[in-house]
Design a protein around this motif. Structure first.
Motif, PDB file in Angstrom:
ATOM      1  N   PRO A  53     -36.863  25.436  15.760  1.00  0.00           N
ATOM      2  CA  PRO A  53     -36.865  25.850  17.163  1.00  0.00           C
ATOM      3  C   PRO A  53     -37.262  27.358  17.266  1.00  0.00           C
ATOM      4  N   SER A  54     -38.029  27.851  18.259  1.00  0.00           N
ATOM      5  CA  SER A  54     -38.461  29.110  18.650  1.00  0.00           C
ATOM      6  C   SER A  54     -37.553  29.788  19.448  1.00  0.00           C
ATOM      7  N   LEU A  55     -37.877  31.292  19.860  1.00  0.00           N
ATOM      8  CA  LEU A  55     -37.262  31.576  21.008  1.00  0.00           C
ATOM      9  C   LEU A  55     -37.546  30.909  22.234  1.00  0.00           C
ATOM     10  N   ALA A  56     -38.558  30.218  22.603  1.00  0.00           N
ATOM     11  CA  ALA A  56     -38.759  29.773  23.976  1.00  0.00           C
ATOM     12  C   ALA A  56     -37.589  28.262  23.832  1.00  0.00           C
ATOM     13  N   ASP A  57     -36.959  28.096  22.493  1.00  0.00           N
ATOM     14  CA  ASP A  57     -35.967  27.053  22.914  1.00  0.00           C
ATOM     15  C   ASP A  57     -34.493  27.426  22.768  1.00  0.00           C
ATOM     16  N   VAL A  58     -34.326  28.761  23.141  1.00  0.00           N
ATOM     17  CA  VAL A  58     -32.938  29.299  23.085  1.00  0.00           C
ATOM     18  C   VAL A  58     -32.063  28.786  24.345  1.00  0.00           C
ATOM     19  N   ASP A  59     -30.860  28.435  23.952  1.00  0.00           N
ATOM     20  CA  ASP A  59     -30.107  28.043  24.983  1.00  0.00           C
ATOM     21  C   ASP A  59     -28.629  28.519  24.877  1.00  0.00           C
ATOM     22  N   ARG A  60     -28.455  29.384  23.943  1.00  0.00           N
ATOM     23  CA  ARG A  60     -27.165  30.249  23.879  1.00  0.00           C
ATOM     24  C   ARG A  60     -27.301  31.627  23.249  1.00  0.00           C
ATOM     25  N   ILE A  61     -26.728  32.583  23.891  1.00  0.00           N
ATOM     26  CA  ILE A  61     -26.830  33.889  23.484  1.00  0.00           C
ATOM     27  C   ILE A  61     -25.586  34.431  23.250  1.00  0.00           C
ATOM     28  N   SER A  62     -25.050  34.857  21.940  1.00  0.00           N
ATOM     29  CA  SER A  62     -23.945  35.451  21.435  1.00  0.00           C
ATOM     30  C   SER A  62     -23.848  36.998  21.366  1.00  0.00           C
ATOM     31  N   LEU A  63     -22.983  37.590  21.971  1.00  0.00           N
ATOM     32  CA  LEU A  63     -23.034  39.249  21.853  1.00  0.00           C
ATOM     33  C   LEU A  63     -22.071  39.520  20.872  1.00  0.00           C
ATOM     34  N   SER A  64     -22.117  40.474  20.028  1.00  0.00           N
ATOM     35  CA  SER A  64     -20.995  41.050  19.183  1.00  0.00           C
ATOM     36  C   SER A  64     -21.161  42.579  19.288  1.00  0.00           C
ATOM     37  N   VAL A  65     -20.459  43.262  18.339  1.00  0.00           N
ATOM     38  CA  VAL A  65     -20.549  44.904  18.594  1.00  0.00           C
ATOM     39  C   VAL A  65     -21.925  45.350  18.387  1.00  0.00           C
ATOM     40  N   SER A  66     -22.785  44.699  17.469  1.00  0.00           N
ATOM     41  CA  SER A  66     -24.071  45.290  17.007  1.00  0.00           C
ATOM     42  C   SER A  66     -25.275  44.421  17.277  1.00  0.00           C
ATOM     43  N   ALA A  67     -25.236  43.120  17.703  1.00  0.00           N
ATOM     44  CA  ALA A  67     -26.153  42.405  17.935  1.00  0.00           C
ATOM     45  C   ALA A  67     -26.110  41.003  18.933  1.00  0.00           C
ATOM     46  N   ARG A 202     -13.517  44.739  17.265  1.00  0.00           N
ATOM     47  CA  ARG A 202     -13.557  46.183  17.108  1.00  0.00           C
ATOM     48  C   ARG A 202     -14.981  46.403  16.698  1.00  0.00           C
ATOM     49  N   ASP A 203     -15.321  47.876  17.003  1.00  0.00           N
ATOM     50  CA  ASP A 203     -16.343  48.376  16.420  1.00  0.00           C
ATOM     51  C   ASP A 203     -15.863  49.636  15.693  1.00  0.00           C
ATOM     52  N   ASP A 204     -15.754  49.321  14.322  1.00  0.00           N
ATOM     53  CA  ASP A 204     -15.149  50.755  13.603  1.00  0.00           C
ATOM     54  C   ASP A 204     -16.130  51.836  13.275  1.00  0.00           C
ATOM     55  N   ARG A 205     -17.440  51.629  13.589  1.00  0.00           N
ATOM     56  CA  ARG A 205     -18.297  52.495  13.382  1.00  0.00           C
ATOM     57  C   ARG A 205     -18.076  53.686  14.425  1.00  0.00           C
ATOM     58  N   ILE A 206     -17.320  53.524  15.721  1.00  0.00           N
ATOM     59  CA  ILE A 206     -17.221  54.450  16.579  1.00  0.00           C
ATOM     60  C   ILE A 206     -15.856  55.302  16.349  1.00  0.00           C
ATOM     61  N   PRO A 231     -21.011  49.076  23.902  1.00  0.00           N
ATOM     62  CA  PRO A 231     -19.442  49.346  23.611  1.00  0.00           C
ATOM     63  C   PRO A 231     -18.730  49.729  24.848  1.00  0.00           C
ATOM     64  N   MET A 232     -17.390  49.310  24.811  1.00  0.00           N
ATOM     65  CA  MET A 232     -16.388  49.613  25.623  1.00  0.00           C
ATOM     66  C   MET A 232     -15.134  50.022  25.000  1.00  0.00           C
TER      67      MET A 232
END
Length: 240
Positions: A53-67, A202-206, A231-232
Motif C-alpha cells: 500500500p502507498s500513501l494514496a491508500d491511507v485510511d487511518r492516521i494516528s497522532l502521538s506526541v511526536s508523529a 505524556r511528552d517527557d521532552r517538555i 503539544p497541549m
C-alpha cells in the motif's frame, strides 16, 4: 535341379537382399506434434492486490506526541515526525495522502495574542498543523490539532483521524476522564457547561517549571471529545 529352377532361386535371393538394404536406409519417423515437449509456463504477473500500500491508500492516521502514523488497513504505510526543525517532509507526505492543504501565513509584524510568526496548514475543518520554524528555528515541535473524526483523502475517501489509543473527535470519554489521575487532567465550568482536558500521552521532552504536564491531549465538552492535539498541557501556569 534344372537351370531354370536355379535362376528363380537366385533372383528371389537377390530381391530379399535388396529389401533388407532398402529397409536399413529408411528415414526415422518424425515425432508427431502431440509428442512434442510442452512449452515452459509463463511466470505469473503479480496482481495489483499483492502490491504494498502507498500513501494514496491511507485510511487511518494516528497522532502521538511526536508523529503521525499512517495506515492502510492494518499495514503501517509511514511514520511522519512532527518534531523536526522543518516539517516539509511531513507536509509533503500528508499532501500526497490527503491532497493540498490551505495555507495561511502569520508574519512577524502581524501581532496576535499568544502567537508568533508561523505558517498554518489546514485540511478543511479536520486537521490543522502550525509550523513556527520561520519565527524560531529552535522551536522544533509543530502544533497539531485534530478537529474532526475524519478527513477526505486525495481521492475523496474518508480517512479516520485519532489519537494514540484510538480516541477521535465525537467519542464519549466519560470513563477515561474518571480513570485519569488528577495530575493528568483539569476541568472548568462556564455557564453550566463543563470542559475537560486530559492527557492521552505524556511528552517527557517538555519540562514545565510550574509542574504542569504536557503531551497529546483531548479536550471534551462535558465528556464528548471536541479536539485532540499536541503539544497541549494541563495544570500548568503557562498563559498560552
Amino acid at each position: 535341379m534344372s537351370i531354370r529352377s536355379t535362376r528363380v532361386v537366385v533372383v528371389a535371393s537377390a530381391l530379399a537382399v535388396a529389401a533388407l538394404v532398402l529397409a536399413g536406409c529408411a528415414p526415422e519417423p518424425t515425432p508427431s506434434s502431440s509428442a512434442a515437449a510442452p512449452p515452459e509456463a509463463a511466470s505469473p504477473t503479480p496482481s495489483a492486490s499483492s502490491a504494498e500500500p502507498s500513501l494514496a491508500d491511507v485510511d487511518r492516521i494516528s497522532l502521538s506526541v511526536s508523529a503521525f502514523t499512517l495506515y492502510a488497513g492494518e499495514t503501517q504505510v509511514a511514520a511522519l515526525s512532527t518534531d523536526d526543525a522543518t516539517i516539509d517532509t511531513t507536509i509533503d507526505a500528508l499532501t500526497e495522502a490527503l491532497g493540498a492543504p490551505e495555507t495561511e501565513t502569520l508574519a512577524e509584524d502581524d501581532p496576535a495574542q499568544c502567537a508568533q510568526a508561523n505558517i498554518t496548514y489546514s485540511w478543511g475543518e479536520a486537521l490543522r498543523i502550525v509550523d513556527y520554524t520561520a519565527a524560531d528555528p529552535d522551536f522544533d515541535t509543530a502544533t497539531i490539532r485534530l478537529l474532526a473524526a475524519t478527513v477526505p483523502s486525495a481521492s475523496g475517501a474518508a480517512v479516520r483521524l485519532e489519537g494514540v489509543g484510538g480516541n477521535a473527535v465525537g467519542d464519549d470519554i466519560a470513563t477515561l476522564i474518571e480513570d485519569t489521575p488528577p495530575s493528568d487532567k483539569e476541568g472548568f465550568e462556564v455557564d453550566g457547561v463543563a470542559t475537560n482536558t486530559i492527557i492521552l500521552e505524556r511528552d517527557d521532552r517538555i519540562e514545565d517549571p510550574s509542574g504542569g504536564v504536557w503531551g497529546l491531549a483531548a479536550v471534551a465538552d462535558g465528556s464528548i471529545v471536541s479536539v485532540i492535539g499536541a503539544p497541549m498541557f494541563v495544570n500548568s501556569a503557562a498563559d498560552c
